[in-house]
Structure formats: structure tokens, C-alpha cells
Design a protein around this motif. Sequence first.
Motif, PDB file in Angstrom:
ATOM      1  N   GLY A 236      53.845  36.311  52.226  1.00 13.54           N
ATOM      2  CA  GLY A 236      54.100  34.992  51.661  1.00 13.54           C
ATOM      3  C   GLY A 236      53.031  34.023  52.139  1.00 13.54           C
ATOM      4  N   LYS A 237      52.875  33.958  53.469  1.00 14.86           N
ATOM      5  CA  LYS A 237      51.930  33.034  54.077  1.00 14.86           C
ATOM      6  C   LYS A 237      50.513  33.589  54.001  1.00 14.86           C
ATOM      7  N   GLY A 238      49.557  32.717  53.780  1.00 10.68           N
ATOM      8  CA  GLY A 238      48.165  33.134  53.813  1.00 10.68           C
ATOM      9  C   GLY A 238      47.675  33.264  55.240  1.00 10.68           C
ATOM     10  N   GLY A 239      46.605  34.010  55.413  1.00  6.59           N
ATOM     11  CA  GLY A 239      45.953  34.090  56.712  1.00  6.59           C
ATOM     12  C   GLY A 239      46.699  34.906  57.756  1.00  6.59           C
ATOM     13  N   THR A 240      47.617  35.777  57.312  1.00  7.57           N
ATOM     14  CA  THR A 240      48.358  36.572  58.290  1.00  7.57           C
ATOM     15  C   THR A 240      47.668  37.900  58.585  1.00  7.57           C
ATOM     16  N   GLY A 241      46.676  38.276  57.774  1.00  7.24           N
ATOM     17  CA  GLY A 241      45.956  39.522  58.045  1.00  7.24           C
ATOM     18  C   GLY A 241      46.041  40.556  56.931  1.00  7.24           C
ATOM     19  N   LYS A 242      46.351  40.109  55.716  1.00  8.44           N
ATOM     20  CA  LYS A 242      46.392  41.030  54.565  1.00  8.44           C
ATOM     21  C   LYS A 242      45.094  41.816  54.404  1.00  8.44           C
ATOM     22  N   THR A 243      43.987  41.100  54.424  1.00 13.41           N
ATOM     23  CA  THR A 243      42.706  41.757  54.175  1.00 13.41           C
ATOM     24  C   THR A 243      42.344  42.693  55.318  1.00 13.41           C
TER      25      THR A 243
END
Lengths: 294, 277
Positions: free
Chosen positions: B8-15
Motif C-alpha cells: 500500500g505504502k510507497g518506499g517500503t522496498g518493493k523494488t
Amino acid sequence: MKELVIISGKGGTGKTSITAGFAALAENKVIVDADVDAADLHLVLHPEVRRTTEFMGGHIAVIDSEKCTGCGECLQRCQFGAVSGDFRVDARACEGCGVCVHFCPEKAIAFPERVCGRWFVSETALGPMVHARLGIAEENSGLLVSLLRKEAKALAEERKLDTLIVDGPPGIGCPVISALTGADAVLIISEPTLSGLHDLERAANLAAFLKVPAMVCVNKYDINPAITERIEAFAARQGIRSVGRIPYDREVTAAMVALKNLVAHSDGPAATAVRGLWQAVSTQLHDGSEVSKT
Amino acid sequence: MIIAIASGKGGTGKTTVATSLAVCLDAPVQLLDCDVEEPNAHIFLKPENPRIRRVTTMVPQVDAERCNLCGKCRRICQFNAIMILGDTVMTFPEMCHSCYGCLMVCPEAAISESFREIGELVSGSAGNVELVYGRLRVGEAMSPPLIQEVKAQHNSDLPAIIDAPPGTSCPVVTALTGVDFVVLVTEPTPFGFNDLVLAVGAVRSMQLPFGIVINRCDSGDRQVARYAEKEKIPILMEIPDQRKIAENYSRGVVPVDADDGLRTAFRDLYRDILTRI
């Protein structure tokens, strides 16, 4: 009235913690959480909701199975694959275009408005706040963002407040365009990573495309000072003012975990930098744009 | 087989998770970066000689000679993309959703297909990874058609990993539709937790199997872990908050390329996901 929007391009750069700080430092303001997809500002500002309104975000096709003869006209015409083989509409795929409704020979398709979320007018210890909750897996976040900004402006006029502080969504798509269009200034919060730089460039290009004057701030700048300098050099080339650097500081996460506002919770280096940042930003917001207009 | 990495939140480490999972496999795999507003996977994978193709969507073009100003096109359009002013039909391509309603309804066949550029599709190889990503045109509002185009490049002979956009609304739904498993990446903070609950609502409403990866697991509080236990959601992996990982990330280095222990952990994660599909 002056409207400042805070965006980041990349998510997770610290937008909301910094916006909450601004909410504490600014006077005579209305606070808006325009990150309607994943709103977090309320966790720090603890709003008391005074008014809740349903957000109607377009229409949805609903096939009446009693009247449907299974002719396939809707299935054939839908461009979004929203009609199933047994003539049911997938609400997630339906775009609300109404083509099936128009062409159904049996008039078997209703077209009610769809509730895509709710929005709130609230009071916080720091002033009035307008925010929303988009329904899970819903659409039309751009429309909802426009609505929040319009309501916040009306509220500011009514209460004779002269500043709007808007926490924007990540990315550069529909809700970001809705958050930025017509704003007086945008502050882009970046971080010193190659991803942060890449995403800042795209966010800055969007601000330029929409003709909104931009400022940039590098959060956790000391994680990689070399990339911080590249970000500030990029900003200088684009005519974007660098208005501050915030150091990495564990107090930021500590304040968030305590559900407290960083600038009220801490006198550490990050909180001090946010206070300085607000000085620079508010000067730009209230004086800078007038200077550039004359 | 498609595994999507979302949050949901950006910048959590998806990439970080998506690129690490792809790189650690040592076997051919596709990485489909569906975060078309802010694609980042290519910064880490650095594909050689990327191929670039323009992606367009249909918008109407009105032939003023044929048009009899009946107004049927304006009435069917739900998106205010067609207006009639005096004796002129005006179209607003950026408002158009490409439903073809106006073309279908015009009795004079005065409307034909034209195109609006929505972005670019980029593809290239880096080691064992075939990377495909979309780059939304700056100023374009609609990302879902470009996300669909990225997904259309899936080669069903290969496993694929999708890097999804942040949030819980239509771009995310478009990226997750039809995948076999979703990894939700979160961080143990109140923001991370709040947005995780929203993301769980989205994947549950789509009836997709999913699990959680907690990034910077030792940095915040225990709320995420308690929630996962209560909701019986598997915690697939916990990544510690290490300066080395953050520094590698900042320089565009895939963390598993600099850390053999992490590489092993991601291989285990992949095997674990396979048992859950």
C-alpha cells in the motif's frame, strides 16, 4: 490564499512526516491529505471527524438477469472485458462508460452511481483538515483529490484562513495531476538514491508541464551526499530552488511510532531541519511567487 | 506463473524485493515493472540495448464534413471528452477512456480512430532477467492501459515477477489482476501498518493468495507482526534494517548481488512462494 502541495514522485521519502511538521508550524491553514489511496496523515494529526460525505465516482453497469436475453451485444461492445460469459459485470473492470447500457436492446442494464469512498471535514489541534478514504480497489482517485482541494478552499475562505497545505500522492499519474493543477507551489521531497533522483526528475518535469513553481528538499541527505549534490545540481539546472536538507535521524521513525508530530516530539537534527525548511518554503510561498509575477 | 510484489505504502522496498527475487534465481525469468509512473527496476538491472516502443490509446477524431451536429457522441460520453460549441465538435483526448462509444453511436460515421501517446514500453536483458517496463508520458493521467501493455509482454514459458505500483486503487488492481501470488512488502511502522491493512483488503477482495515481507523489520514496532498472526497471514521473510542494504540501494546495486546471505534468503523465499501457489 496560497496553496502548497507536497509530493515526492517516489513513495516513502518522508512526505507525510514533513507535511505534519508544516501543519504544526504554519499559521492560518487548512490541512489536506490528498494521498487518498493510502492516507496516513491522520495517524499523526488525530482528526475529529465533523462531517462525512460519500464520494460518488462515476457510474457502474448492472445487468438485470431477469430482462437479459443473452444476446451478447454488451459483451461484444465492452472494451474493458468487464462483462462475463454469463452476463455479469465485473465491478473492478467496469470503467463506467455506459456503452453497454446504451446498446442493450432489452434495456436490461441499469447504470447507478457508484460510491467510491468517503471524504471528511475534520478538526485537529492544529486546525481544520479535509481528508478521504477511497474504497478498497476503487477508482477515480483524481476526481476525489480535486474535490478535497475544492472543499478545503471553500473552508479556508469561510474561516478566513490564507494557506492550504496539501499532502500529495506518490507517482506522477492521475491523482498527482489532480493535486498539482492550479496550485501556487509544489515542494518535492526527494531522497539521495538513484531511484529518488530518477523519480524526482519525472515529478519536476510534471510540475513544469503543469506550470507550478517547484522547490526541492532532500531528506536523509547524508545517506549518500554525492547523490544529494546531483539532485541539487539537477534542481539548479531546472530553475528549481533547493530549500533544505534533512539529515537521517532515528527520531523521525520514533515520532511516527509514537504517533506524534516530529516537530513537537523532538528537538533533534531532523526536527530542527524541518523548522528551517518551513521558514524557507513559507517565504517562497508567500513572497516568492509575487516577486516572480512582477 | 506470475508473482506480484505490491504494497500500500510507497518506499517500503518493493523494488528491492522484486529485483532481488529475479536476480537470485539464476534461471531465465521476466521482471515486469508495472510501476509505470515511477519505474525503478531498470536502475538496478541496467539492461543492455533496451528496445523502446511507443504505446498509444485510441481517441476519437471527428470529420467536420460528415458531422451533422446531432450530439449523440456528446451524450454517450461519460468522461466529458466531447463537447459541441456552436457548430464545432471539440474533443479532449486527455479525458478519453477509449470506450469507442462515440464511434459506435455516430449515425453519420463521422468519427474515426486517432491515437494519443500514453508512454513507452521498454524491454531488454540483464543476465538471467528479461526486464520489461512502462514509462508513462509526463502529463498523462491514465496508467492502466500502459500497465496492461507491460503485462501483455509476459512470456508464459517463463516465470514472471511483477513490480506493482504503490497504493490500492485502479493501477494496483490492473497490475494484480490474474497473478498467482502477491507479496505485500511493508515496514513495521504505523504508516506501514495502516497501508498494509488497506493492501490486504485489496488482495482479499481480488481473492488472491498472498503473504507479507517485513522490510527494516527491527526498526519500528510489533504491530505488523501481531496483525499477521491474528489474521493468519504468512510472514514470508523479514529483512533487517542495515545501512549496507540502504547504501547499496542508493547506488543502484541489487542488494543480493552484494550479500550472499541475502541471496540465499531470497532463494528460500522463492521456493516458499512456489509451495503456496
